[in-house]
Design a protein around this motif. Structure first.
Motif, PDB file in Angstrom:
ATOM      1  N   GLN A  28     -56.359 150.768  51.801  1.00 43.35           N
ATOM      2  CA  GLN A  28     -55.549 149.686  52.366  1.00 43.35           C
ATOM      3  C   GLN A  28     -56.007 149.376  53.792  1.00 43.35           C
ATOM      4  N   PHE A  29     -56.329 150.415  54.527  1.00 46.87           N
ATOM      5  CA  PHE A  29     -56.830 150.247  55.883  1.00 46.87           C
ATOM      6  C   PHE A  29     -58.158 149.490  55.844  1.00 46.87           C
ATOM      7  N   GLN A  30     -58.962 149.816  54.833  1.00 46.19           N
ATOM      8  CA  GLN A  30     -60.253 149.146  54.690  1.00 46.19           C
ATOM      9  C   GLN A  30     -60.070 147.637  54.491  1.00 46.19           C
ATOM     10  N   VAL A  31     -59.292 147.233  53.475  1.00 46.04           N
ATOM     11  CA  VAL A  31     -59.160 145.795  53.199  1.00 46.04           C
ATOM     12  C   VAL A  31     -58.233 145.113  54.203  1.00 46.04           C
ATOM     13  N   GLY A  32     -57.192 145.809  54.636  1.00 45.89           N
ATOM     14  CA  GLY A  32     -56.207 145.179  55.513  1.00 45.89           C
ATOM     15  C   GLY A  32     -56.673 145.062  56.944  1.00 45.89           C
ATOM     16  N   VAL A  33     -57.435 146.025  57.417  1.00 50.05           N
ATOM     17  CA  VAL A  33     -57.817 146.045  58.830  1.00 50.05           C
ATOM     18  C   VAL A  33     -59.315 145.815  59.017  1.00 50.05           C
ATOM     19  N   ILE A  34     -60.125 146.678  58.427  1.00 49.91           N
ATOM     20  CA  ILE A  34     -61.571 146.596  58.674  1.00 49.91           C
ATOM     21  C   ILE A  34     -62.142 145.282  58.138  1.00 49.91           C
ATOM     22  N   GLU A  35     -61.705 144.890  56.928  1.00 47.58           N
ATOM     23  CA  GLU A  35     -62.285 143.690  56.321  1.00 47.58           C
ATOM     24  C   GLU A  35     -61.576 142.417  56.757  1.00 47.58           C
ATOM     25  N   ASN A  36     -60.527 142.548  57.559  1.00 49.65           N
ATOM     26  CA  ASN A  36     -59.808 141.357  58.012  1.00 49.65           C
ATOM     27  C   ASN A  36     -60.728 140.493  58.873  1.00 49.65           C
ATOM     28  N   ILE A  37     -60.796 139.221  58.538  1.00 49.15           N
ATOM     29  CA  ILE A  37     -61.701 138.334  59.271  1.00 49.15           C
ATOM     30  C   ILE A  37     -60.984 137.648  60.423  1.00 49.15           C
ATOM     31  N   LYS A  38     -59.780 137.128  60.141  1.00 44.82           N
ATOM     32  CA  LYS A  38     -59.005 136.505  61.224  1.00 44.82           C
ATOM     33  C   LYS A  38     -57.603 137.087  61.204  1.00 44.82           C
ATOM     34  N   GLU A  39     -57.065 137.391  62.378  1.00 44.92           N
ATOM     35  CA  GLU A  39     -55.739 138.001  62.359  1.00 44.92           C
ATOM     36  C   GLU A  39     -54.666 137.020  61.883  1.00 44.92           C
ATOM     37  N   GLU A  40     -54.935 135.714  61.966  1.00 45.09           N
ATOM     38  CA  GLU A  40     -53.937 134.746  61.461  1.00 45.09           C
ATOM     39  C   GLU A  40     -53.721 134.892  59.963  1.00 45.09           C
ATOM     40  N   HIS A  41     -54.740 135.400  59.276  1.00 40.96           N
ATOM     41  CA  HIS A  41     -54.600 135.544  57.825  1.00 40.96           C
ATOM     42  C   HIS A  41     -53.413 136.423  57.471  1.00 40.96           C
ATOM     43  N   LEU A  42     -53.053 137.261  58.412  1.00 41.18           N
ATOM     44  CA  LEU A  42     -51.938 138.166  58.186  1.00 41.18           C
ATOM     45  C   LEU A  42     -50.652 137.388  57.905  1.00 41.18           C
ATOM     46  N   LYS A  43     -50.525 136.237  58.573  1.00 45.26           N
ATOM     47  CA  LYS A  43     -49.279 135.470  58.449  1.00 45.26           C
ATOM     48  C   LYS A  43     -49.008 135.072  57.009  1.00 45.26           C
ATOM     49  N   LYS A  44     -50.048 134.659  56.297  1.00 41.13           N
ATOM     50  CA  LYS A  44     -49.840 134.255  54.909  1.00 41.13           C
ATOM     51  C   LYS A  44     -49.697 135.504  54.027  1.00 41.13           C
ATOM     52  N   ALA A  45     -50.501 136.522  54.323  1.00 37.41           N
ATOM     53  CA  ALA A  45     -50.475 137.723  53.499  1.00 37.41           C
ATOM     54  C   ALA A  45     -49.088 138.354  53.521  1.00 37.41           C
ATOM     55  N   ILE A  46     -48.384 138.175  54.616  1.00 36.09           N
ATOM     56  CA  ILE A  46     -47.118 138.846  54.805  1.00 36.09           C
ATOM     57  C   ILE A  46     -46.096 138.405  53.769  1.00 36.09           C
ATOM     58  N   TRP A  47     -46.233 137.214  53.232  1.00 36.07           N
ATOM     59  CA  TRP A  47     -45.323 136.834  52.138  1.00 36.07           C
ATOM     60  C   TRP A  47     -46.039 136.797  50.786  1.00 36.07           C
ATOM     61  N   MET A  48     -47.354 136.590  50.810  1.00 40.70           N
ATOM     62  CA  MET A  48     -48.038 136.495  49.524  1.00 40.70           C
ATOM     63  C   MET A  48     -48.153 137.845  48.828  1.00 40.70           C
ATOM     64  N   PHE A  49     -48.372 138.883  49.645  1.00 41.99           N
ATOM     65  CA  PHE A  49     -48.503 140.214  49.064  1.00 41.99           C
ATOM     66  C   PHE A  49     -47.195 140.653  48.380  1.00 41.99           C
ATOM     67  N   PRO A  50     -46.044 140.564  49.068  1.00 44.61           N
ATOM     68  CA  PRO A  50     -44.791 140.889  48.373  1.00 44.61           C
ATOM     69  C   PRO A  50     -44.550 139.998  47.151  1.00 44.61           C
TER      70      PRO A  50
END
Lengths: 897, 123
Positions: free
Chosen positions: A258-280
C-alpha cells in the motif's frame, strides 16, 4: 472444462497484463502518461483487495457472519482519517526521495542504516506468508476449477511467469523512486478485472440462482444455521470486530504494497483528493454481493464445500463454465496484483537495506565501486525478487497448511502495525529518537512473533505442544497465548494488545531519555515541519570538503554517465553553481546525496557520500542555526511575495486610474461633440434664413418678417444654450460659488408658478400649487434655485398635453425643504430614468432626439441641488406622468441674513 | 429644367424645414415636406420623389431608418437620398454612405452650395 483451456486463459491473462504494462510505458515515453490521473491512482490503491478479500471474505461471511465487514470498514475510515497523514507522507517522500517504508522510517530517524535493516527484515518476515497466501489462493482456485486434476507444479510455473513480469517492470531503472508506470497501469487494470468478475458472480448467485436480494436474505433467515450470521456474536464478538477494524485501518496505508502504490508511485498529491472517495466506493461495490454469495453457498452447495471457495464453486456447481472461468481470472488478478506490488516493495528493501549495507561494510568494497555497481544493484534486486517468491512458494508448500487462510492475512497486518507508532510519532513529534523507534519496533515485533508465530509453529510440531499448555519451561505467565495471564481475548487482539503496548511504551520512554544527534534533529525538523522548510533549496546539512570529479564519478557509477551529467548540470544551472571550481558546493553534495538516496536508500547514500568527501562535524548549535536561517529565508520570501503582490496591486490601480481618465477624456470629447452638434441646429436655420433674406430682396414683406422673426428666435435659443453650457461647466468645475441670501422660498416658488400658470391656462392645463402660507425662510442661492424650479416646471409644461394637470408641492420637514413637481405627461421609460440627469442624455444615447430643449436642464438642476447639499430624484411610469422631487436643507433657517 | 423634379424634405426642426421648403421651391422643385420620420414614411407609401432631403436625428424614426427603407423598396429604386444632418462625425457620415445615400451634407450649410449640389446630383 478442459484443463488446457484454463491454463491457456491464465497465461493469456498474464500476457494481457504484459501488454497493458508495455502500453503504459510506451505512452509515458511519448509523453502521454495514462497513469498520471487520479482514477488510475485510486484503482491502484485497490491492490488492497487481494485474493484473501476476493475468496476469503465470502468464507468469513459464511462462517462468522458480518464480521467480514471489518476489513472494509477499517480502510474506509482509514481513507478519511489518514488523509492529512498521507498528504504529509507523500510530500516528505517526494522531498527526501524516499523509496520504501523502511527507507521512510530510517530517513526520519537520522538516516540510520540499522533501523532500515530491522524494518526491512521484519517486513519480509511479516509479509512473505501473505504472499504465500496469494499463491495458495491461486493453487486452490485452480484445484477447484479443475477438480484437482492439474499437477502441483502448475502454480510454480505461474509464479515464474509473475517473477519475469516483476523483473521486467519493477527493476527497469536503478532509481527506485522512479515511478513504475507500467506496473501501476497493470495493477489498476487488475482492480477492474477483479471487481467485474466478483460482481458478475454476485449477480449470478443473487438473480440467477435465487430471486434477488430479498429472496436470498429471507431464505437465510429461515435457516437456523444462518440466522446467527446476522449478528455480532462471533467467537470473541465485539473485541475482535474492533481489533480487525483498527488493523485494516492502518494496513491500508502502511502495508509495504500500500505504501508502494499510495506513496512511492503517487505522481501528484492532488490525486489523493479523488482517491479518498473512490477507494471507499470501490470497497462498497465489491462488498454488496459478499453476503448473498455466502448465503447462496450455504443454501445451495453441499456442506463439504469449503466456504472460502464459494465464489468459484457456485457457478461451477451450476455448470456455468464461462462465468466460472471469469471468476477464476478475477481471483487470479487479485492474487497476482498483490504479489507483484508486494514483491517489488520488498525487493527494494532487501537490496537497499539488507544487501547493500553488508556490501558497504566489507573492507575495501568502497574502493572498488565503479560503473558495475548499477548492474550489481539491479542484479541484487532481481535476485531478491526470485528469492522472495521462492520463499513464499516454499512457505505455501510446507508451512501454509498449518495456518488458516484468514489468520495469515491478519498476522501480517499485526506485524506491519508495529511500524505505526514510529511512523505517526515521527510525523508529529520532534523529540522522537532513533533509539526509541528502533527499540519499540524490535520489542513489538518480538512479542508479535512470540504470541502469533510461535503458536502456529506448534501446529507444525517444530515447537513442542506443552509451551501452549503450561508455558515455556513451565512458566505459565509466559504462555504465548495468555501472556502475563491475559485470557479471554482472541489471539490477534491478545498479540496486538501486548505488542503495541510494549512498542509504544518503549518508543516514548526511550525517546524521552535519548540525546538526539545533529542528523536526527535536522531530519525531525524537516519531517514534522515539512511545509515550513524548503528542502530543495536552502537546507544543506553538510559541511566539509568535497571534490566535484569524485562526486561526479560516484553519481555516474549509479546512474550512468549521461544521466549523471544531465542531473548535475541542470542543478548547477538552476542554482547558479560554478562547476569549474574543483571544490564542490555543499548544495551540490547534498543534492547528489538525495539522488543517491532514491537509488540505494538514504542510509546507504549517506555512507556513500561520506566516503568520497571529507566531512566536518556539525554541532547542534549549527543545526539550529541552519534551520533558523532557512526559516528566515522563507520569511523573506514571504515578504518578497507580499511586496510583489502590492506592486501588482498598485500597477492595477494605476491602470484603473488611467482607464478612468481615458473614459473621462472620452466623455469630455463626447460632450464637446454634442454641444457643437446642439449649436449647429439653430445656427443652420439662422444662416439659411439670413442667406434667403439677403439673396432675395424681392421677398414679400410678410415672408421676410417670418424669416427674420425665426432668425431672432433661433439666435435667442443659441445664446440660451451657450449660457447653459457655460453654467453647467462652471457648476461642474466647482468654479461657481453659491451666493447665499436669506429669502422666502415659498414666495419664490409662487412667483415662478404665476408665470407658468398663465402658459398653462393657454394650453388648458390644470395648474395647482401647494405652498405653505407661513414664511419659509431659506438660506441659499436664490437665482440658482429659481433656475431649478423654472427648469422643472418648463419640462412639465413641455410634456403635458392639453387637458392635463401639473402640480407643485412644497413642504418643510425637519429642516429640509421638499419640492415636488408632477405632471400627467407621457412619463419616462424605466430604463431611461437612471440617465435623465446626465448631460445631453437623449442626444447621446440615440439618434432620436429630445423634442424640445437643450438636454442640459435636468443636469443643471441636479448640480444646483447637490451644490446645496440636497438630492433630486424622479419617479415615473410610462404613460402616467412624471414626478420630480428634490430636497435641500434649510440650513440657517429663521436667522437674519 | 424640362420637368420639375419631385423632392421630399424631411426635418423635425420647423425653422429649417421652412427655409428648405422656400429654397427648393425657388429652385423650381416640386416640394413636399414631412415634419418627422413617421410622416415621411407615410408619404413614401404613395409618393415617389426623385430626391429625398433627410435629417437624421428626429424624435420618432431616424433618418438612417428612412434611408434603409428607401433602398429596400423597389419602387424607390431611382430615388436619390441626400442626408442633411448636424452629425458631423466621420463615422456618422460613413454610415450614411454605407446605407446607400448619394450625398451627405453637414449643417449648417450654404444655400447656394446645397442647391448646386442637389441639382448636380439630379442632372
Amino acid at each position: 472444462m478442459n484443463n488446457w483451456i484454463i491454463i491457456a486463459c491464465a497465461l493469456m491473462y498474464l500476457v494481457l497484463l504484459f501488454a497493458v504494462a508495455y502500453f503504459a510505458e510506451f505512452r509515458l515515453k511519448i509523453g502521454k502518461s495514462v497513469v498520471n490521473n487520479p482514477y488510475v491512482y485510486a484503482l491502484s490503491l485497490c491492490v488492497y483487495c487481494t485474493a484473501w478479500t476476493y475468496y476469503g471474505s465470502v468464507g468469513r461471511a459464511a462462517t462468522q457472519g458480518i464480521d467480514f465487514l471489518t476489513i472494509y470498514i477499517g480502510p474506509t475510515l482509514g481513507a478519511a482519517l489518514f488523509f492529512p497523514v498521507l498528504y504529509k507522507i507523500i510530500r516528505i517522500t517526494k522531498a527526501q526521495r524516499v523509496n520504501s517504508i523502511a527507507d521512510f522510517i530510517s530517513t526520519r530517524y537520522g538516516k540510520n542504516s540499522s533501523i532500515a535493516s530491522v524494518v526491512s527484515l521484519f517486513c519480509i518476515i511479516a509479509v512473505i506468508p501473505y504472499i504465500a497466501l496469494q499463491i495458495k489462493a491461486i493453487s486452490i482456485s485452480l484445484d477447484v476449477l479443475t477438480a484437482n486434476s492439474l499437477p502441483e507444479s502448475s502454480t510454480i510455473y505461474i509464479t515464474l511467469v509473475l517473477a519475469v513480469f516483476i523483473i521486467i517492470f519493477g527493476t527497469r531503472s536503478v532509481d527506485a523512486t522512479e515511478k513504475h508506470e507500467g506496473m501501476v497501469a497493470a495493477i489498476a487494470f487488475e482492480s477492474i478485472v477483479k471487481l467485474v468478475a466478483f460482481v458478475a458472480a454476485g449477480v449470478f448467485v443473487t438473480y440467477g440462482v435465487f430471486g434477488g436480494f430479498s429472496n436470498v436474505f429471507e431464505l437465510a433467515e429461515q435457516n437456523s444455521d444462518l440466522q446467527q450470521l446476522f449478528t455480532l456474536n462471533g467467537e470473541h464478538g465485539y473485541m475482535s470486530w474492533f481489533t480487525i477494524m483498527m488493523l485494516s485501518m492502518v494496513a491500508v496505508v502502511f502495508l509495504p504494497r500500500q505504501f508502494q502504490v499510495g506513496v512511492i508511485e503517487n505522481i501528484k498529491e492532488e490525486h489523493l483528493k479523488k482517491a479518498i472517495w473512490m477507494f471507499p466506493l470501490y470497497l462498497l461495490v465489491i462488498n454488496v454481493f459478499v453476503l448473498p454469495i455466502a448465503f447462496g453457498g450455504k443454501l445451495s452447495l453441499p456442506s463439504s464445500v469449503d466456504a472460502d471457495t464459494y465464489v468459484l464453486a457456485i457457478p461451477l456447481f451450476f455448470k456455468h463454465d464461462v462465468l466460472s472461468l471469469a471468476v477464476f481470472i478475477g481471483g487470479f488478478s487479485a492474487a497476482t496484483s498483490m504479489i507483484i506490488v508486494e514483491t517489488i516493495a520488498l525487493s527494494t528493501m532487501v537490496s537497499n537495506n539488507l544487501v547493500m549495507p553488508i556490501l558497504f561494510s566489507r573492507q575495501g568494497f568502497m574502493n572498488t565501486v565503479d560503473q558495475s555497481i548499477r548492474q550489481l544493484i539491479l542484479r541484487v534486486r532481481r535476485f531478491s525478487i526470485i528469492v522472495i517468491l521462492l520463499v513464499a512458494l516454499l512457505f505455501d508448500v510446507y508451512i501454509a497448511q498449518y495456518f488458516s487462510l484468514v489468520s495469515i492475512g491478519l498476522i501480517s497486518f499485526a506485524g506491519v502495525a508495529q511500524l505505526v507508532p514510529s511512523i505517526l510519532g515521527g510525523l508529529f513529534w520532534k523529540s522522537a529518537s532513533k533509539n526509541g523507534a528502533l527499540t519499540g519496533i524490535i520489542v513489538g515485533f518480538l512479542i508479535w512473533f512470540y504470541t502469533l508465530i510461535v503458536p502456529a509453529l506448534v501446529n507444525t510440531h517444530i515447537i513442542d505442544n506443552h509451551v501452549l499448555l503450561n508455558g515455556p519451561f513451565g512458566i505459565s505467565w509466559l504462555n504465548p497465548q495468555a501472556l502475563f495471564g491475559l485470557k479471554g481475548f482472541d489471539s490477534i487482539t491478545h498479540s496486538l494488545f501486548w505488542s503495541m503496548l510494549f512498542n509504544c511504551v518503549a518508543y516514548f520512554w526511550i525517546s524521552l531519555y535519548s540525546k538526539l544527534n545533529a542528523q536526527e534533529i535536522f531530519q525531525a525538523q524537516l519531517f514534522v515541519d515539512i511545509d515550513t522548510y524548503n528542502l530543495q533549496e536552502q537546507n544543506i546539512m553538510w559541511r566539509g570538503t568535497a571534490y566535484m570529479p569524485e562526486l561526479h564519478t560516484l553519481l555516474s557509477n549509479f546512474l550512468g554517465q549521461t544521466r549523471a551529467q544531465n542531473l548535475i548540470q541542470n542543478y548547477a544551472a538552476r542554482h547558479k553553481i560554478d562547476l569549474q571550481s574543483p571544490k564542490a558546493d555543499p548544495r551540490m553534495v547534498y543534492f547528489i546525496e538525495r539522488i543517491l538516496a532514491g537509488v540505494i536508500g538514504s542510509a546507504s547514500a549517506r555512507i556513500m557520500v561520506s566516503t568520497v568527501t571529507k566531512e566536518d562535524e556539525i554541532s547542534l548549535k549549527e543545526v539550529f542555526q541552519m534551520l533558523q536561517e532557512s526559516q528566515q529565508l522563507i520569511e523573506l520570501n514571504k515578504e518578497l511575495r507580499k511586496k510583489s503582490n502590492e506592486l501588482t496591486r498598485a500597477s492595477e490601480q494605476l491602470k484603473e486610474a488611467y482607464t478612468k481618465l481615458k473614459q473621462m477624456d472620452e466623455a469630455k470629447d463626447e460632450f464637446l461633440y454634442t454641444v457643437t452638434h446642439e449649436l449647429r441646429t439653430p445656427l443652420t436655420s439662422i444662416r439659411s434664413m439670413a442667406e434667403i433674406v439677403y439673396d432675395h430682396p424681392d421677398l414679400e414683406e410678410a415672408q421676410r418678417q417670418q424669416f427674420l422673426g425665426a432668425v431672432v428666435k433661433e439666435s435667442e435659443r443659441l445664446s440660451h444654450l451657450i449660457t447653459q453650457v457655460l453654467n453647467l461647466e462652471k457648476y461642474e468645475n466647482g468654479k461657481q460659488s453659491l451666493h447665499y441670501t436669506s429669502f422666502d422660498f415659498g414666495k419664490l416658488v409662487e412667483d415662478v408658478s404665476t408665470s407658468f400658470a398663465l402658459l398653462a391656462k393657454e394650453k388648458s392645463i390644470v395648474f395647482k400649487t401647494f405652498i405653505p402660507n407661513s414664511m419659509l425662510l431659506l438660506r441659499a442661492d436664490k437665482d440658482l434655485l429659481q433656475q431649478v424650479i423654472v427648469n422643472l416646471l418648463g419640462n412639465a409644461m413641455k410634456f403635458t398635453a392639453e387637458g392635463g394637470a401639473i402640480k407643485v408641492n412644497v413642504v418643510e420637514e425637519n429642516e429640509w425643504v421638499h419640492v415636488s413637481v408632477s405632471d400627467t405627461g407621457k412619463g419616462i421609460p424605466l430604463e431611461w430614468q437612471p440617465f435623465i440627469f446626465d448631460k445631453f442624455f437623449q442626444a447621446i444615447n440615440q439618434t432620436v432626439k429630445k423634442p424640445v430643449g437643450t438636454g442640459l436642464g435636468l443636469a443643471i438642476c441636479k448640480r444646483i441641488v447637490e451644490m446645496h447639499g440636497g438630492s433630486i430624484e424622479v419617479k415615473s411610469e410610462l404613460g402616467k406622468g412624471a414626478h420630480f422631487r428634490f430636497m435641500i436643507p434649510t440650513f440657517v433657517t429663521n436667522l437674519p441674513s | 429644367m424640362s420637368q420639375a423634379y419631385k423632392i421630399l424634405v424631411v426635418d423635425d426642426d420647423p425653422y429649417i424645414l421652412m427655409s428648405l421648403e422656400f429654397l427648393m421651391r425657388k429652385t423650381g422643385f416640386n416640394v413636399t415636406i414631412a415634419r418627422n420620420g413617421t410622416e415621411a414614411l407615410e408619404l413614401l407609401e404613395t409618393y415617389l420623389p426623385d430626391v429625398v432631403l433627410l435629417d437624421i436625428m428626429m424624435p420618432d424614426v431616424d433618418g438612417y431608418a428612412i434611408c434603409t427603407y428607401i433602398q429596400q423598396t423597389p419602387k424607390h429604386t431611382d430615388c436619390k437620398v441626400v442626408f442633411l444632418s448636424a452629425k458631423s462625425k466621420e463615422a456618422d457620415i460613413q454610415k450614411g454612405y454605407d446605407l446607400g445615400a448619394d450625398l451627405y451634407i453637414t449643417k449648417p450649410f450654404s444655400n447656394k452650395d446645397l442647391v448646386s449640389k442637389i441639382t448636380a446630383l439630379l442632372d
